[in-house]
Design a protein around this motif. Sequence first.
Motif, PDB file in Angstrom:
ATOM      1  N   HIS A 142      -2.021  -4.231   6.523  1.00  8.56           N
ATOM      2  CA  HIS A 142      -2.975  -3.602   5.596  1.00  8.56           C
ATOM      3  C   HIS A 142      -2.152  -2.882   4.536  1.00  8.56           C
ATOM      4  O   HIS A 142      -1.350  -1.995   4.863  1.00  8.56           O
ATOM      5  CB  HIS A 142      -3.839  -2.626   6.396  1.00  8.56           C
ATOM      6  N   VAL A 143      -2.307  -3.277   3.269  1.00  6.15           N
ATOM      7  CA  VAL A 143      -1.546  -2.696   2.168  1.00  6.15           C
ATOM      8  C   VAL A 143      -2.528  -2.119   1.154  1.00  6.15           C
ATOM      9  O   VAL A 143      -3.432  -2.826   0.695  1.00  6.15           O
ATOM     10  CB  VAL A 143      -0.649  -3.747   1.483  1.00  6.15           C
ATOM     11  N   VAL A 144      -2.352  -0.849   0.813  1.00  2.33           N
ATOM     12  CA  VAL A 144      -3.219  -0.187  -0.158  1.00  2.33           C
ATOM     13  C   VAL A 144      -2.339   0.470  -1.216  1.00  2.33           C
ATOM     14  O   VAL A 144      -1.394   1.184  -0.880  1.00  2.33           O
ATOM     15  CB  VAL A 144      -4.104   0.898   0.493  1.00  2.33           C
ATOM     16  N   VAL A 145      -2.660   0.238  -2.481  1.00  2.00           N
ATOM     17  CA  VAL A 145      -1.980   0.895  -3.592  1.00  2.00           C
ATOM     18  C   VAL A 145      -2.969   1.876  -4.206  1.00  2.00           C
ATOM     19  O   VAL A 145      -4.101   1.492  -4.556  1.00  2.00           O
ATOM     20  CB  VAL A 145      -1.495  -0.122  -4.642  1.00  2.00           C
ATOM     21  N   PHE A 146      -2.554   3.128  -4.317  1.00  2.00           N
ATOM     22  CA  PHE A 146      -3.394   4.190  -4.864  1.00  2.00           C
ATOM     23  C   PHE A 146      -2.897   4.585  -6.256  1.00  2.00           C
ATOM     24  O   PHE A 146      -1.694   4.760  -6.459  1.00  2.00           O
ATOM     25  CB  PHE A 146      -3.322   5.441  -3.981  1.00  2.00           C
ATOM     26  N   THR A 147      -3.822   4.786  -7.171  1.00  2.00           N
ATOM     27  CA  THR A 147      -3.523   5.376  -8.473  1.00  2.00           C
ATOM     28  C   THR A 147      -4.367   6.638  -8.569  1.00  2.00           C
ATOM     29  O   THR A 147      -5.603   6.581  -8.491  1.00  2.00           O
ATOM     30  CB  THR A 147      -3.848   4.412  -9.620  1.00  2.00           C
ATOM     31  N   TRP A 148      -3.699   7.762  -8.675  1.00  2.00           N
ATOM     32  CA  TRP A 148      -4.398   9.047  -8.691  1.00  2.00           C
ATOM     33  C   TRP A 148      -4.970   9.344 -10.079  1.00  2.00           C
ATOM     34  O   TRP A 148      -4.394   8.961 -11.089  1.00  2.00           O
ATOM     35  CB  TRP A 148      -3.460  10.182  -8.284  1.00  2.00           C
ATOM     36  N   SER A 149      -6.065  10.066 -10.111  1.00  2.00           N
ATOM     37  CA  SER A 149      -6.657  10.512 -11.371  1.00  2.00           C
ATOM     38  C   SER A 149      -5.858  11.693 -11.920  1.00  2.00           C
ATOM     39  O   SER A 149      -5.024  12.282 -11.221  1.00  2.00           O
ATOM     40  CB  SER A 149      -8.114  10.937 -11.154  1.00  2.00           C
ATOM     41  N   HIS A 203     -10.523   8.583  10.123  1.00  2.00           N
ATOM     42  CA  HIS A 203     -10.055   7.826   8.956  1.00  2.00           C
ATOM     43  C   HIS A 203     -11.028   8.006   7.794  1.00  2.00           C
ATOM     44  O   HIS A 203     -10.620   8.299   6.666  1.00  2.00           O
ATOM     45  CB  HIS A 203      -9.911   6.348   9.334  1.00  2.00           C
ATOM     46  N   GLN A 204     -12.302   7.855   8.061  1.00  2.00           N
ATOM     47  CA  GLN A 204     -13.318   8.000   7.020  1.00  2.00           C
ATOM     48  C   GLN A 204     -13.315   9.413   6.437  1.00  2.00           C
ATOM     49  O   GLN A 204     -13.503   9.597   5.231  1.00  2.00           O
ATOM     50  CB  GLN A 204     -14.704   7.633   7.564  1.00  2.00           C
ATOM     51  N   SER A 205     -13.076  10.402   7.278  1.00  2.00           N
ATOM     52  CA  SER A 205     -13.018  11.789   6.811  1.00  2.00           C
ATOM     53  C   SER A 205     -11.820  12.010   5.892  1.00  2.00           C
ATOM     54  O   SER A 205     -11.935  12.688   4.865  1.00  2.00           O
ATOM     55  CB  SER A 205     -12.949  12.727   8.017  1.00  2.00           C
ATOM     56  N   VAL A 206     -10.667  11.446   6.246  1.00  2.00           N
ATOM     57  CA  VAL A 206      -9.473  11.563   5.391  1.00  2.00           C
ATOM     58  C   VAL A 206      -9.749  10.931   4.035  1.00  2.00           C
ATOM     59  O   VAL A 206      -9.416  11.490   2.987  1.00  2.00           O
ATOM     60  CB  VAL A 206      -8.247  10.934   6.074  1.00  2.00           C
ATOM     61  N   LEU A 207     -10.377   9.766   4.037  1.00  3.44           N
ATOM     62  CA  LEU A 207     -10.708   9.114   2.766  1.00  3.44           C
ATOM     63  C   LEU A 207     -11.647   9.976   1.929  1.00  3.44           C
ATOM     64  O   LEU A 207     -11.445  10.141   0.724  1.00  3.44           O
ATOM     65  CB  LEU A 207     -11.340   7.746   3.015  1.00  3.44           C
ATOM     66  N   ALA A 208     -12.663  10.528   2.570  1.00  4.33           N
ATOM     67  CA  ALA A 208     -13.664  11.317   1.845  1.00  4.33           C
ATOM     68  C   ALA A 208     -13.086  12.608   1.278  1.00  4.33           C
ATOM     69  O   ALA A 208     -13.444  13.023   0.175  1.00  4.33           O
ATOM     70  CB  ALA A 208     -14.846  11.625   2.768  1.00  4.33           C
ATOM     71  N   HIS A 261       0.614   4.931  -7.920  1.00  3.42           N
ATOM     72  CA  HIS A 261       1.308   6.175  -7.595  1.00  3.42           C
ATOM     73  C   HIS A 261       1.782   6.249  -6.147  1.00  3.42           C
ATOM     74  O   HIS A 261       2.732   6.974  -5.849  1.00  3.42           O
ATOM     75  CB  HIS A 261       0.406   7.374  -7.884  1.00  3.42           C
ATOM     76  N   ALA A 262       1.093   5.554  -5.246  1.00  2.66           N
ATOM     77  CA  ALA A 262       1.441   5.629  -3.827  1.00  2.66           C
ATOM     78  C   ALA A 262       1.008   4.346  -3.131  1.00  2.66           C
ATOM     79  O   ALA A 262       0.148   3.612  -3.631  1.00  2.66           O
ATOM     80  CB  ALA A 262       0.772   6.832  -3.167  1.00  2.66           C
ATOM     81  N   VAL A 263       1.606   4.104  -1.969  1.00  3.45           N
ATOM     82  CA  VAL A 263       1.279   2.926  -1.179  1.00  3.45           C
ATOM     83  C   VAL A 263       1.137   3.322   0.287  1.00  3.45           C
ATOM     84  O   VAL A 263       1.815   4.234   0.758  1.00  3.45           O
ATOM     85  CB  VAL A 263       2.351   1.817  -1.344  1.00  3.45           C
ATOM     86  N   LEU A 264       0.235   2.631   0.970  1.00  6.33           N
ATOM     87  CA  LEU A 264       0.088   2.732   2.418  1.00  6.33           C
ATOM     88  C   LEU A 264       0.251   1.323   2.961  1.00  6.33           C
ATOM     89  O   LEU A 264      -0.398   0.396   2.461  1.00  6.33           O
ATOM     90  CB  LEU A 264      -1.286   3.289   2.786  1.00  6.33           C
ATOM     91  N   ILE A 265       1.133   1.174   3.950  1.00  4.47           N
ATOM     92  CA  ILE A 265       1.320  -0.111   4.616  1.00  4.47           C
ATOM     93  C   ILE A 265       1.201   0.143   6.108  1.00  4.47           C
ATOM     94  O   ILE A 265       1.984   0.914   6.679  1.00  4.47           O
ATOM     95  CB  ILE A 265       2.692  -0.735   4.291  1.00  4.47           C
ATOM     96  N   ALA A 266       0.206  -0.479   6.729  1.00  2.10           N
ATOM     97  CA  ALA A 266      -0.027  -0.292   8.160  1.00  2.10           C
ATOM     98  C   ALA A 266      -0.114  -1.653   8.833  1.00  2.10           C
ATOM     99  O   ALA A 266      -0.743  -2.575   8.306  1.00  2.10           O
ATOM    100  CB  ALA A 266      -1.329   0.482   8.391  1.00  2.10           C
ATOM    101  N   ASP A 267       0.526  -1.759   9.984  1.00  4.64           N
ATOM    102  CA  ASP A 267       0.474  -2.977  10.783  1.00  4.64           C
ATOM    103  C   ASP A 267      -0.376  -2.740  12.021  1.00  4.64           C
ATOM    104  O   ASP A 267      -0.259  -1.688  12.670  1.00  4.64           O
ATOM    105  CB  ASP A 267       1.874  -3.410  11.202  1.00  4.64           C
ATOM    106  N   PHE A 268      -1.211  -3.735  12.332  1.00  6.92           N
ATOM    107  CA  PHE A 268      -2.101  -3.675  13.483  1.00  6.92           C
ATOM    108  C   PHE A 268      -1.877  -4.918  14.343  1.00  6.92           C
ATOM    109  O   PHE A 268      -1.614  -5.989  13.803  1.00  6.92           O
ATOM    110  CB  PHE A 268      -3.565  -3.626  13.019  1.00  6.92           C
ATOM    111  N   PRO A 269      -2.002  -4.792  15.651  1.00  5.00           N
ATOM    112  CA  PRO A 269      -1.739  -5.947  16.502  1.00  5.00           C
ATOM    113  C   PRO A 269      -2.713  -7.100  16.284  1.00  5.00           C
ATOM    114  O   PRO A 269      -2.349  -8.259  16.471  1.00  5.00           O
ATOM    115  CB  PRO A 269      -1.838  -5.398  17.926  1.00  5.00           C
ATOM    116  N   TRP A 281      -9.869  11.891  -5.626  1.00  8.86           N
ATOM    117  CA  TRP A 281      -8.703  12.001  -6.492  1.00  8.86           C
ATOM    118  C   TRP A 281      -8.233  10.661  -7.052  1.00  8.86           C
ATOM    119  O   TRP A 281      -7.206  10.587  -7.711  1.00  8.86           O
ATOM    120  CB  TRP A 281      -7.562  12.677  -5.722  1.00  8.86           C
ATOM    121  N   LEU A 282      -9.008   9.616  -6.799  1.00 11.26           N
ATOM    122  CA  LEU A 282      -8.589   8.271  -7.208  1.00 11.26           C
ATOM    123  C   LEU A 282      -9.028   7.908  -8.612  1.00 11.26           C
ATOM    124  O   LEU A 282     -10.163   8.147  -9.005  1.00 11.26           O
ATOM    125  CB  LEU A 282      -9.182   7.215  -6.274  1.00 11.26           C
ATOM    126  N   ALA A 283      -8.123   7.288  -9.341  1.00 10.11           N
ATOM    127  CA  ALA A 283      -8.473   6.583 -10.579  1.00 10.11           C
ATOM    128  C   ALA A 283      -8.617   5.097 -10.269  1.00 10.11           C
ATOM    129  O   ALA A 283      -9.372   4.387 -10.919  1.00 10.11           O
ATOM    130  CB  ALA A 283      -7.406   6.800 -11.644  1.00 10.11           C
TER     131      ALA A 283
END
Length: 97
Positions: A4-11, A75-80, A53-61, A86-88
Motif C-alpha cells: 500500500h503506497v500513499v503520497v500526501f501533499t499537504w495544504s 486508522h480512520q481516526s488518524v485519517l480524520a 510532501h510525504a509517503v506511506l508504504i505499508a506491506d500486508f501479508p 491538512w491535505l491538498a
Amino acid sequence: MIRHVVVFTWSDAADAQRRVASIEALRRLRKDVGGMTSLVVAEDAGLVDGNGHAVLIADFPDEAAFRRYAQDPVHQSVLAEHVRPWLAGRSAVQYEC
C-alpha cells in the motif's frame, strides 16, 4: 503480499508542526492498528520540485489484512484528525508483490 503506497501533499494550512504531528500519527499505525509486516512513513527529501510532501508504504501479508487495516477505527481516526484536514492532495495504489 499487498503493498500500500500513499503520497500526501499537504495544504498551506499544514505548518511544519502540523506536518510532523501527522507523520508521527501515521507512524504509530503499525503499533496501534497492526496487521502489517512493515511500515515506512517519510517526508520528501526535496530533491525535485513538484513532488508530494510525504509517503506511506505499508506491506500486508494478504488482501484481508489490508482491508482490516483500512477499515480499522483507529486508522480512520488518524485519517480524520491528522491527515484529511491538512491535505491538498493524496494519491494511493495497492499492488501485489
